[in-house]
Design a protein around this motif. Structure first.
Motif, PDB file in Angstrom:
ATOM      1  N   ARG A  98       0.822  -1.211   0.000  1.00  0.00           N
ATOM      2  CA  ARG A  98       0.000   0.000   0.000  1.00  0.00           C
ATOM      3  C   ARG A  98       0.863   1.271   0.000  1.00  0.00           C
ATOM      4  O   ARG A  98       2.070   1.207   0.142  1.00  0.00           O
ATOM      5  N   PHE A  99       0.183   2.411  -0.095  1.00  0.00           N
ATOM      6  CA  PHE A  99       0.885   3.697  -0.003  1.00  0.00           C
ATOM      7  C   PHE A  99       1.206   3.970   1.463  1.00  0.00           C
ATOM      8  O   PHE A  99       0.430   4.577   2.196  1.00  0.00           O
ATOM      9  N   GLU A 100       2.363   3.463   1.883  1.00  0.00           N
ATOM     10  CA  GLU A 100       2.855   3.668   3.251  1.00  0.00           C
ATOM     11  C   GLU A 100       4.201   4.392   3.161  1.00  0.00           C
ATOM     12  O   GLU A 100       4.689   4.674   2.068  1.00  0.00           O
ATOM     13  N   GLY A 101       4.812   4.659   4.332  1.00  0.00           N
ATOM     14  CA  GLY A 101       6.052   5.426   4.389  1.00  0.00           C
ATOM     15  C   GLY A 101       7.078   5.108   3.309  1.00  0.00           C
ATOM     16  O   GLY A 101       7.541   6.010   2.590  1.00  0.00           O
ATOM     17  N   PRO A 102       7.486   3.823   3.154  1.00  0.00           N
ATOM     18  CA  PRO A 102       8.533   3.504   2.174  1.00  0.00           C
ATOM     19  C   PRO A 102       8.169   3.843   0.724  1.00  0.00           C
ATOM     20  O   PRO A 102       9.061   4.048  -0.105  1.00  0.00           O
ATOM     21  N   ALA A 103       6.867   3.934   0.420  1.00  0.00           N
ATOM     22  CA  ALA A 103       6.456   4.305  -0.946  1.00  0.00           C
ATOM     23  C   ALA A 103       6.894   5.723  -1.289  1.00  0.00           C
ATOM     24  O   ALA A 103       6.934   6.111  -2.466  1.00  0.00           O
ATOM     25  N   ALA A 104       7.259   6.515  -0.258  1.00  0.00           N
ATOM     26  CA  ALA A 104       7.727   7.888  -0.482  1.00  0.00           C
ATOM     27  C   ALA A 104       8.915   7.926  -1.431  1.00  0.00           C
ATOM     28  O   ALA A 104       9.093   8.881  -2.190  1.00  0.00           O
ATOM     29  N   LEU A 105       9.749   6.879  -1.419  1.00  0.00           N
ATOM     30  CA  LEU A 105      10.924   6.827  -2.291  1.00  0.00           C
ATOM     31  C   LEU A 105      10.524   7.012  -3.757  1.00  0.00           C
ATOM     32  O   LEU A 105      11.235   7.657  -4.534  1.00  0.00           O
ATOM     33  N   GLY A 139       0.276  -1.992  -4.341  1.00  0.00           N
ATOM     34  CA  GLY A 139       0.337  -3.428  -4.602  1.00  0.00           C
ATOM     35  C   GLY A 139      -0.229  -4.236  -3.455  1.00  0.00           C
ATOM     36  O   GLY A 139      -0.720  -3.689  -2.469  1.00  0.00           O
ATOM     37  N   ASN A 140      -0.173  -5.554  -3.587  1.00  0.00           N
ATOM     38  CA  ASN A 140      -0.634  -6.435  -2.498  1.00  0.00           C
ATOM     39  C   ASN A 140       0.279  -7.651  -2.390  1.00  0.00           C
ATOM     40  O   ASN A 140      -0.165  -8.787  -2.431  1.00  0.00           O
ATOM     41  N   GLY A 141       1.567  -7.371  -2.246  1.00  0.00           N
ATOM     42  CA  GLY A 141       2.534  -8.446  -2.050  1.00  0.00           C
ATOM     43  C   GLY A 141       3.567  -8.506  -3.166  1.00  0.00           C
ATOM     44  O   GLY A 141       3.265  -8.195  -4.320  1.00  0.00           O
ATOM     45  N   SER A 142       4.785  -8.897  -2.797  1.00  0.00           N
ATOM     46  CA  SER A 142       5.875  -8.969  -3.770  1.00  0.00           C
ATOM     47  C   SER A 142       5.620  -9.995  -4.864  1.00  0.00           C
ATOM     48  O   SER A 142       5.956  -9.770  -6.027  1.00  0.00           O
ATOM     49  N   GLY A 143       5.017 -11.133  -4.488  1.00  0.00           N
ATOM     50  CA  GLY A 143       4.732 -12.177  -5.481  1.00  0.00           C
ATOM     51  C   GLY A 143       3.854 -11.644  -6.597  1.00  0.00           C
ATOM     52  O   GLY A 143       4.103 -11.900  -7.783  1.00  0.00           O
ATOM     53  N   GLU A 169      -0.344  13.130   0.630  1.00  0.00           N
ATOM     54  CA  GLU A 169      -0.957  13.779  -0.541  1.00  0.00           C
ATOM     55  C   GLU A 169      -1.519  12.729  -1.502  1.00  0.00           C
ATOM     56  O   GLU A 169      -2.547  12.944  -2.132  1.00  0.00           O
ATOM     57  N   ARG A 170      -0.820  11.590  -1.603  1.00  0.00           N
ATOM     58  CA  ARG A 170      -1.271  10.545  -2.532  1.00  0.00           C
ATOM     59  C   ARG A 170      -2.450   9.767  -1.965  1.00  0.00           C
ATOM     60  O   ARG A 170      -3.352   9.357  -2.693  1.00  0.00           O
ATOM     61  N   ASP A 171      -2.446   9.537  -0.648  1.00  0.00           N
ATOM     62  CA  ASP A 171      -3.536   8.800   0.008  1.00  0.00           C
ATOM     63  C   ASP A 171      -3.922   9.543   1.285  1.00  0.00           C
ATOM     64  O   ASP A 171      -3.253   9.439   2.306  1.00  0.00           O
ATOM     65  N   GLY A 172      -4.997  10.299   1.194  1.00  0.00           N
ATOM     66  CA  GLY A 172      -5.435  11.147   2.304  1.00  0.00           C
ATOM     67  C   GLY A 172      -5.813  10.402   3.570  1.00  0.00           C
ATOM     68  O   GLY A 172      -5.941  11.014   4.638  1.00  0.00           O
ATOM     69  N   LEU A 173      -5.970   9.079   3.468  1.00  0.00           N
ATOM     70  CA  LEU A 173      -6.389   8.301   4.646  1.00  0.00           C
ATOM     71  C   LEU A 173      -5.225   7.900   5.544  1.00  0.00           C
ATOM     72  O   LEU A 173      -5.432   7.437   6.658  1.00  0.00           O
ATOM     73  N   VAL A 174      -3.986   8.068   5.066  1.00  0.00           N
ATOM     74  CA  VAL A 174      -2.863   7.612   5.879  1.00  0.00           C
ATOM     75  C   VAL A 174      -2.599   8.566   7.048  1.00  0.00           C
ATOM     76  O   VAL A 174      -2.916   9.749   6.993  1.00  0.00           O
TER      77      VAL A 174
END
Length: 329
Positions: free
Chosen positions: A22-29, A51-55, A250-255
């Motif tokens: 999901r759009f969480e902290g590390p997605a900031a990169l 996404g929903n998993g690396s696989g 900004e990308r996901d207002g719910l976080v």
């Protein structure tokens, strides 16, 4: 007389990019590279999807649904090892989590303190969890009998709840995910035992940027541009994680911006700006270490064919040493 406008020859290359989660902290990169226009400067039009998993990220890049993605190196190795005749195999082009963020979590009140204390205990994780999949490597490094591991499967959303309730004795998960999820369930850091895989003899790499075979063959310059833009953003993110968390909001207002800033800082400290990463260089890998991981994943995941490290990594698109100098002084 009306004149036809000249065609634009410099149309930006479109890249569909799949995150691992999901759009969480590390997605900031990735989101910072887009919001600051770094991709645009490289003549790239990048779309970033959760996404929903690396696989799944690996499968979507392999299928051509996405051009590039972010996925656990072990998941990529598993795909390549199990699909030797696949028409299209993605490759890792830049290492981001130089150390796997996988960890074992238990509550102090359980009495579990070391890997040896996990013998005979109930372990919980979703079936696709990177820590669970790599647990045989952890077990071997710590003289545990993996055959006796007693796994309980659950949906990702229930993992930390089940540990908090005592339905399982320990769980595996990414350090910066499960720790914060346990905190959200009212459990303080000091009441949690964390056994991070890299601290217990496990040398696995974590997540890398991957590219489709079509991109590698047809658009090598676009991959190079993507990685240059990403390196620029990574430098900014590590210099100011709080500002980077605002971009995620900004990308996901719910976080929860503060929570995601903390998650990002944990990811940087535990997986990105680690001693191993500084020794090997941001974005890069050590071939002997990648070869060892390929062998360990072949065994732990029981892949159909042995994994050839050369089939899962292509470092020729990486930016210059100067551009990869992203760690804060």
């Amino acid at each position: 007389m009306a004149t036809l406008s000249a065609p634009s020859f410099a149309e930006d290359t479109k890249i569909k990019f799949q995150l691992d989660w999901r759009f969480e902290g590390p997605a900031a990169l990735f989101l910072v590279a887009k919001s600051k226009g770094y991709f645009t400067q490289e003549k790239l039009d990048v779309t970033i999807d959760a996404g929903n998993g690396s696989g799944n990220a690996v499968n979507r890049v392999a299928s051509g649904a996405y051009d590039m993605g972010f996925a656990d190196m072990a998941a990529l190795m598993e795909f390549v090892g199990n699909n030797p005749t696949a028409p299209s195999k993605p490759v890792g082009v830049m290492m981001v989590y130089n150390d796997t963020p996988a960890a074992v979590f238990a509550l102090k009140k359980s009495g579990i303190k070391t890997p040896a204390d996990l013998a005979g205990k109930k372990l919980g994780a979703p079936v696709f969890d990177a820590g669970r999949r790599g647990f045989p490597v952890f077990a071997k490094a710590n003289q545990l009998d993996n055959a006796k591991a007693n796994w309980i499967s659950m949906d990702p959303a229930l993992r930390e709840t089940m540990l908090a309730r005592g339905d399982v004795d320990a769980i595996t998960g990414f350090y910066f995910t499960s720790l914060l999820n346990l905190n959200a369930r009212g459990i303080k850091d000091e009441d949690i035992v964390v056994m991070m895989f890299p601290n217990y003899g496990v040398k696995l790499y974590g997540n890398a940027i991957i590219a489709s075979e079509a991109m590698v063959k047809q658009k090598p310059e676009a991959i190079k541009g993507f990685l240059r833009a990403f390196a620029k953003a990574a430098k900014d993110v590590m210099a100011d994680p709080d500002a980077a968390a605002k971009v995620v909001k900004e990308r996901d207002g719910l976080v929860d911006e503060k929570l995601e800033a903390r998650r990002l800082k944990l990811a940087i400290a535990s997986a990105i700006a680690t001693p191993n990463a500084k020794a090997e260089g941001f974005g890069q890998i050590s071939l002997p270490r990648l070869s060892l991981m390929a062998s360990q994943v072949s065994d732990a995941y029981a892949t159909k064919t042995r994994i050839d490290p050369a089939a899962v990594w292509n470092g020729t698109f990486l930016p210059s040493k100067a551009e990869l100098n992203v760690f804060p002084k």
